[in-house]
Design an enzyme around this catalytic site. Structure first.
Site, PDB file in Angstrom:
ATOM      1  N   CYS A 218       0.844  -1.201   0.000  1.00  0.00           N
ATOM      2  CA  CYS A 218       0.000   0.000   0.000  1.00  0.00           C
ATOM      3  C   CYS A 218       0.882   1.257   0.000  1.00  0.00           C
ATOM      4  O   CYS A 218       1.620   1.476  -0.940  1.00  0.00           O
ATOM      5  CB  CYS A 218      -0.983  -0.027   1.168  1.00  0.00           C
ATOM      6  SG  CYS A 218      -2.346   1.132   0.945  1.00  0.00           S
TER       7      CYS A 218
ATOM      8  N   HIS B 257      -3.875  -4.573  -0.196  1.00  0.00           N
ATOM      9  CA  HIS B 257      -3.395  -5.201   1.035  1.00  0.00           C
ATOM     10  C   HIS B 257      -3.473  -6.713   0.888  1.00  0.00           C
ATOM     11  O   HIS B 257      -4.555  -7.280   1.049  1.00  0.00           O
ATOM     12  CB  HIS B 257      -4.257  -4.755   2.217  1.00  0.00           C
ATOM     13  CG  HIS B 257      -4.010  -3.343   2.616  1.00  0.00           C
ATOM     14  ND1 HIS B 257      -3.081  -3.002   3.567  1.00  0.00           N
ATOM     15  CD2 HIS B 257      -4.537  -2.176   2.172  1.00  0.00           C
ATOM     16  CE1 HIS B 257      -3.059  -1.689   3.701  1.00  0.00           C
ATOM     17  NE2 HIS B 257      -3.930  -1.164   2.868  1.00  0.00           N
TER      18      HIS B 257
ATOM     19  N   GLU C  98      -2.605  -8.916   2.882  1.00  0.00           N
ATOM     20  CA  GLU C  98      -3.015  -9.520   4.152  1.00  0.00           C
ATOM     21  C   GLU C  98      -4.514  -9.398   4.380  1.00  0.00           C
ATOM     22  O   GLU C  98      -5.053  -9.985   5.310  1.00  0.00           O
ATOM     23  CB  GLU C  98      -2.210  -8.900   5.308  1.00  0.00           C
ATOM     24  CG  GLU C  98      -2.600  -7.494   5.743  1.00  0.00           C
ATOM     25  CD  GLU C  98      -2.054  -6.372   4.850  1.00  0.00           C
ATOM     26  OE1 GLU C  98      -1.566  -6.657   3.743  1.00  0.00           O
ATOM     27  OE2 GLU C  98      -2.155  -5.200   5.273  1.00  0.00           O
TER      28      GLU C  98
END
Lengths: 252, 211
Positions: free
Chosen positions: B79, B186, B188
């Site tokens: 990001c 992202h 994750e």
């Protein structure tokens, strides 16, 4: 192109989900982490946790819940309820939440939005707005304190102010529609969505999959949130998404 | 061992938890000497480019990251962390970046956003379009990933962009050259697509340290 998001909302009190527990049939349906995993598996795009704990202890428990959820979930989630200061935001975001949502505290002290956006970036700051139609003035007015206190803010004015101060997203609940299951308040949603440049999450009134399609098409919402219809299994995230696909609404 | 670079602005918790789910050992540090013991680095980040660069410069982490990249230690920016890999950003006034990749970071163009009725930030799940082969995307389909950002990268060379997403403009979503990689979204938070990308990065790091 970006997809429309479907967001289940979980009310958490003292570390437990308090809505719809008995209807879910999960082994430990009152556990926010188990429920979060369940909705993730069903295809939820995001989750919102609303901390409705009244006590300091309950709030502390919430930070633990956030940690556990973050450890298990690979989709974004927002935490709202009882966030009154930059310190509160820090605590929740450090515990692993992706966004925090502010409502009453932002109306009482709009600088909170500015401070939060400055420190964490706009993408972290969701401003939740509860609005009710006011027949007298013919406009939608903003309410605070869980809908108990009427303010002078006209809803689009407040939404614009929130965005000007750095809100990255608006979570818009229609108090007129909430709990009615007769559909989202399309007029309210369209009005606010057209007034601001940031995404708007429609909330309040979802009863079936058709209502979601309406919220995206007519209400110009970017995401739609529901609680009870998902908790009580009146429909599922998957069912809603399957329907949206047939209606040409892009979903994940 | 993965070193997660802590400069006070990352959402370190979600990245580290994702690595734990993958059974990857990692540590979090703001100390260049400690970080140098890692075989691969992750630069996370949310917040503003200007604030992030100010901290990275003050703490000496900028110089360290540049040195590590020159030494071909695999690096993944996430990001804002990806944007920092480029030469500059116009966010809150023009600010120089780490200059490990060529290109600049600009705001989504208002005229295009208005015309196409698109909101900023670009927030939500968007589909990846693969541009070229990369180890980082090995076995990854053109799936959906979770984005949230108001600025995007304009890469100087097409080859820098491994995958892109469409949002009024072409948004570089995965970038990389040599051992320097970045994802605008992202990983994750991007369900199995994102976890697959993190797993690939770990594999790149492991290959690198093999004798």
């Amino acid at each position: 192109m970006i997809t429309k998001r479907i967001i289940p909302c979980l009310d958490v009190k003292d570390g437990r989900v308090v809505k719809g527990i008995q209807f879910l049939g999960l082994r430990d349906a009152g556990d926010p982490v188990e429920l979060a995993k369940f909705y993730d598996k069903e295809g939820a795009d995001e989750l919102v946790f609303l901390d409705i704990s009244a006590s300091h202890e309950g709030r502390k428990t919430m930070a633990d819940v956030v940690e556990s959820v973050a450890a298990q979930l690979a989709i974004p989630f927002t935490v709202g309820g009882g966030i009154n200061s930059l310190e509160d935001m820090k605590r929740i975001l450090r515990a692993g939440a992706d966004k925090v949502s502010v409502n009453t505290s932002a109306v009482l002290r709009p600088e909170l939005i500015t401070e939060g956006a400055r420190f964490f970036g706009s993408q972290c700051i969701v401003v939740a707005i509860d609005a009710r139609f006011d027949a007298e003035s013919g406009t939608y007015l903003v309410y605070t304190h869980g809908g108990r206190e009427k303010t002078d803010w006209e809803v689009t004015e407040w939404a614009r102010e929130a965005v000007r101060r750095g809100a990255g997203e608006i979570l818009l609940t229609s108090m007129n529609s909430d709990g009615e299951k007769s559909g989202f308040d399309l007029k309210l949603n369209r009005m606010v969505s057209e007034a601001v440049t940031v995404p708007v999450i429609a909330s309040g009134g979802a009863g079936n999959a058709v209502h979601f399609a309406d919220a995206f098409k007519e209400g110009k919402a970017d995401a739609a949130l529901a609680a009870s219809i998902f908790h009580y299994k009146e429909t599922s995230v998957k069912e809603v998404k399957d329907y949206l696909k047939t209606q040409g609404v892009l979903v994940r | 061992m993965i070193g997660i670079i802590d400069y006070g602005m990352g959402n370190l918790y979600s990245v580290s938890k994702a690595l734990e789910r993958l059974n990857v050992s990692y540590f979090i540090s703001d100390n260049p000497e400690e970080l140098d013991r890692a075989s691969g680095l992750i630069l996370p980040g949310v917040g503003s480019f200007k604030d992030a660069m100010a901290i990275l410069n003050e703490t000496g982490l900028s110089a360290y990251i540049q040195k590590a990249a020159r030494a071909e230690k695999p690096l993944l920016g996430i990001c804002l962390g990806m944007q920092l890999l480029f030469e500059s950003s116009e966010e809150n006034g023009l600010t120089g970046g780490l200059s490990l990749l060529k290109g600049t970071v600009v705001h989504f163009p208002e005229d295009v956003m208005k015309r196409e009725q698109l909101k900023v930030p670009h927030m939500g799940w968007n589909r990846l379009r693969l541009n070229r082969e990369s180890e980082l995307l090995h076995g990854i389909e053109e799936g959906y990933s979770y984005f949230v950002h108001s600025y995007y990268v304009k890469a100087e060379a097409d080859a820098t962009v491994i995958a892109a997403a469409d949002y009024g403009v072409e948004v570089p979503a995965v970038v990389g050259e040599g051992n320097v990689f970045g994802t605008q979204f992202h990983p994750e938070k991007s369900s199995h697509t994102g976890i697959g990308i993190l797993r690939n990065f770990v594999k790149i790091v492991e290959e690198k340290v093999k004798p």
